[in-house]
Design an enzyme around this catalytic site. Sequence first.
Site, PDB file in Angstrom:
ATOM      1  N   LYS A   7       2.885 -14.878   2.907  1.00  0.00           N
ATOM      2  CA  LYS A   7       3.412 -16.226   1.613  1.00  0.00           C
ATOM      3  C   LYS A   7       4.687 -16.339   1.564  1.00  0.00           C
ATOM      4  O   LYS A   7       4.917 -16.171   0.938  1.00  0.00           O
ATOM      5  CB  LYS A   7       2.576 -15.144   0.524  1.00  0.00           C
ATOM      6  CG  LYS A   7       2.331 -16.106  -0.277  1.00  0.00           C
ATOM      7  CD  LYS A   7       1.678 -17.588  -0.373  1.00  0.00           C
ATOM      8  CE  LYS A   7       1.332 -18.484  -1.917  1.00  0.00           C
ATOM      9  NZ  LYS A   7       1.281 -19.754  -1.604  1.00  0.00           N
ATOM     10  N   ASP A  10      -6.536  -6.714   4.657  1.00  0.00           N
ATOM     11  CA  ASP A  10      -7.843  -6.096   3.596  1.00  0.00           C
ATOM     12  C   ASP A  10      -8.662  -7.155   2.973  1.00  0.00           C
ATOM     13  O   ASP A  10     -10.095  -7.527   3.400  1.00  0.00           O
ATOM     14  CB  ASP A  10      -7.019  -4.909   2.356  1.00  0.00           C
ATOM     15  CG  ASP A  10      -8.661  -4.946   1.031  1.00  0.00           C
ATOM     16  OD1 ASP A  10      -9.117  -4.344   2.316  1.00  0.00           O
ATOM     17  OD2 ASP A  10      -8.337  -4.971   0.528  1.00  0.00           O
ATOM     18  N   TYR A  62       0.805  -1.517   0.231  1.00  0.00           N
ATOM     19  CA  TYR A  62      -0.544  -0.224   0.080  1.00  0.00           C
ATOM     20  C   TYR A  62       0.702   1.182  -0.360  1.00  0.00           C
ATOM     21  O   TYR A  62       0.179   2.627  -0.290  1.00  0.00           O
ATOM     22  CB  TYR A  62      -0.838   0.430   1.216  1.00  0.00           C
ATOM     23  CG  TYR A  62      -2.037  -0.681   1.049  1.00  0.00           C
ATOM     24  CD1 TYR A  62      -2.183  -2.064   0.816  1.00  0.00           C
ATOM     25  CD2 TYR A  62      -3.610  -0.213   0.939  1.00  0.00           C
ATOM     26  CE1 TYR A  62      -3.653  -3.116   0.508  1.00  0.00           C
ATOM     27  CE2 TYR A  62      -4.629  -0.624   0.722  1.00  0.00           C
ATOM     28  CZ  TYR A  62      -4.989  -2.469   0.936  1.00  0.00           C
ATOM     29  OH  TYR A  62      -5.786  -2.594   0.005  1.00  0.00           O
ATOM     30  N   ASP A 117     -12.865  -8.648   4.486  1.00  0.00           N
ATOM     31  CA  ASP A 117     -14.074  -8.998   3.573  1.00  0.00           C
ATOM     32  C   ASP A 117     -14.454 -10.716   3.115  1.00  0.00           C
ATOM     33  O   ASP A 117     -15.591 -10.516   4.007  1.00  0.00           O
ATOM     34  CB  ASP A 117     -13.411  -8.296   2.364  1.00  0.00           C
ATOM     35  CG  ASP A 117     -13.686  -7.118   1.677  1.00  0.00           C
ATOM     36  OD1 ASP A 117     -13.950  -6.095   2.260  1.00  0.00           O
ATOM     37  OD2 ASP A 117     -15.200  -6.616   0.734  1.00  0.00           O
TER      38      ASP A 117
HETATM   39  C1  IPM Z   1     -10.096  -1.107   2.983  1.00  0.00           C
HETATM   40  C2  IPM Z   1     -10.598  -0.288   1.360  1.00  0.00           C
HETATM   41  C3  IPM Z   1      -9.264   0.703   1.137  1.00  0.00           C
HETATM   42  C4  IPM Z   1      -7.765  -0.632   1.760  1.00  0.00           C
HETATM   43  C5  IPM Z   1      -9.491   0.583  -0.094  1.00  0.00           C
HETATM   44  C6  IPM Z   1     -10.583   1.764  -0.086  1.00  0.00           C
HETATM   45  C7  IPM Z   1      -8.258   1.551  -0.402  1.00  0.00           C
HETATM   46  O1  IPM Z   1     -11.097  -1.598   0.629  1.00  0.00           O
HETATM   47  O2  IPM Z   1     -10.349  -0.292   4.123  1.00  0.00           O
HETATM   48  O3  IPM Z   1     -10.728  -2.458   3.340  1.00  0.00           O
HETATM   49  O4  IPM Z   1      -7.893  -1.362   0.279  1.00  0.00           O
HETATM   50  O5  IPM Z   1      -7.764  -0.821   2.499  1.00  0.00           O
HETATM   51 MN    MN Z   2     -11.131  -3.519   1.725  1.00  0.00          MN
END
Ligand code: IPM
Ligand code: MN
Length: 348
Positions: free
Chosen positions: A187, A244, A136, A248
Site C-alpha cells: 500500500k 494474513d 505484528y 483467508d
Molecule cells: C494466522 C492467525 C494469526 C495471525 C493470529 C492468531 C495472531 O490469524 O495465523 O493467520 O494473524 O498471524
Molecule cells: Mn489469519
Amino acid sequence: MKRIAVIPGDGIGVEVTAEAVKVLRALIDRRGLPLEIVTFDWGAERFLREGVSLPDGALEMLRREFQAILLGAFGDPRVPSNRHAADILLGIRFGLDLYVNQRPVKLYDARLCPLKGRNERDVNFVILRENTEGLYVGVGGNFKRGTSEEVALQEDVNTRRGVERILVYAFEYAQNHGGKRLCMSDKSNALPHAHGLWLRTFEEMRHRYPDVESRHLYIDTLTTEMVRDPSQFDVIVTCNLFGDILSDLGAQLVGGLGLAPSANLHPGRTSMFEPVHGSAPNLAGKNLANPLAAILTVGMMLEHLGYVEAAGDIERSAAEAIRAGQTTRDLGGRLGTREVGDRVCSHL
Ligand code: IPM
Ligand code: MN
Ligand code: NAD
C-alpha cells in the site's frame, strides 16, 4: 531419526491435530519413515492452570532437538487477552526467525469454488507472507488509556533486511517452480515510508530475475483481482498483515478455512507447520471441524523434510476424499472430524 514436535493447542486445534497425527503415523508405518513424534501440552488449559504459555527455554529446545514443529491452533474465550496465543504462536514465528509464511491456495474440486465457471486449473497459487515484522512486532502503546483522550499507537516495523529476504525467497520460488509470475503487493501509495521500502526494494531486485514475470499491485486492487480472475496469479508476496487477510480470502476461493494449510519457514532451520484457521470455539469438542487443512499441513511438512513421495500420498488421499464427498459439513459432506481422518488413512 528426525524429530517432530506436535503442539495441538486449543479448541479444534486439538481435534484436527489428532487426525493429522493419525495420518502421519499411518504413513510412518507404511513407508518406514524415520520420524519420531513428541507432543507438548502448551495452550490455554496449561496457561490458566499454571500461568505458563511458552515455557522457559522452549525455543532453544525446539531449535536444537527438533527438525519440524506441527501446530494446531491457539485461542480460547477464557483468555480474552489472547496472551498465551501471542506467546506461543508469534513466539515461535519470531523466536525461530521463520520469515516465510507459505500459504498455498489450491482448488482440489471445482465444486468447492464460489466463483462462477472456475476450475482446478484457474485457482492454484501461493501466498508468501512476511512473517517476522510489520504490524505484528508489538511495538506501540496506549496513552491516557480508558479516557476520552486515549491515544493508541501500533508501529509498522519494516527493515531493509527483512523486506529483502522475503522478496529474494519469492523471486527464487517463482524461478524454481512451474509458474513464473510473481506479484508483489503493498500500500505504498498511502504508506510511503513503510511500503515505499517494499516497492523500492522490489524495483531494485527485478532485473536480477529476468526469467520471472514480476509485477506490482496495490493491496486493494489485488483483492479485487483475486476474485475477478484468480488464474492470473502463481506467486504473491506481501507484508505480514496483508498476507494474513489475503490468505483467508484465498482459502475461501478453494472451499474455506477447513482446507488451507501453511508452512512457517526459515530455509535450513527448524520450521513450523500449521493450518491457516484458528481454534474455532463454535465448533470445538463436537467432532465437526474439518481436519483436511491440518492433514494437508502434514503434507507440506513432509515435503519440507524431504519425503516428497509421502507428501504426495497425503495430497492425493485428501483430494480423493474431497472428490468422493467424504467430508465434514463445511464442504457439504456428512462425516465427522475423526471419520474424515479415517477415510484419508484408508486412501493412503
Ligand atoms: C494466522 C492467525 C494469526 C495471525 C493470529 C492468531 C495472531 O490469524 O495465523 O493467520 O494473524 O498471524
Ligand atoms: Mn489469519
Ligand atoms: P477461526 O479460523 O477459528 O474460525 C473462522 C470461521 O471458520 C468460523 O466460522 C469457524 O467455524 C470456521 N472454521 C475454521 N476452521 C475450520 C475447520 N477446520 N473446519 C470447519 N470450519 C472451520 O477464526 P476466528 O473465529 O476469527 O478465531 C477464533 C480463535 O482462533 C481466536 O482466538 C483467534 O485469535 C484464533 N486464531 C488462531 C489462529 C492460529 O492459532 N493460527 C489462527 C486464526 C485465529
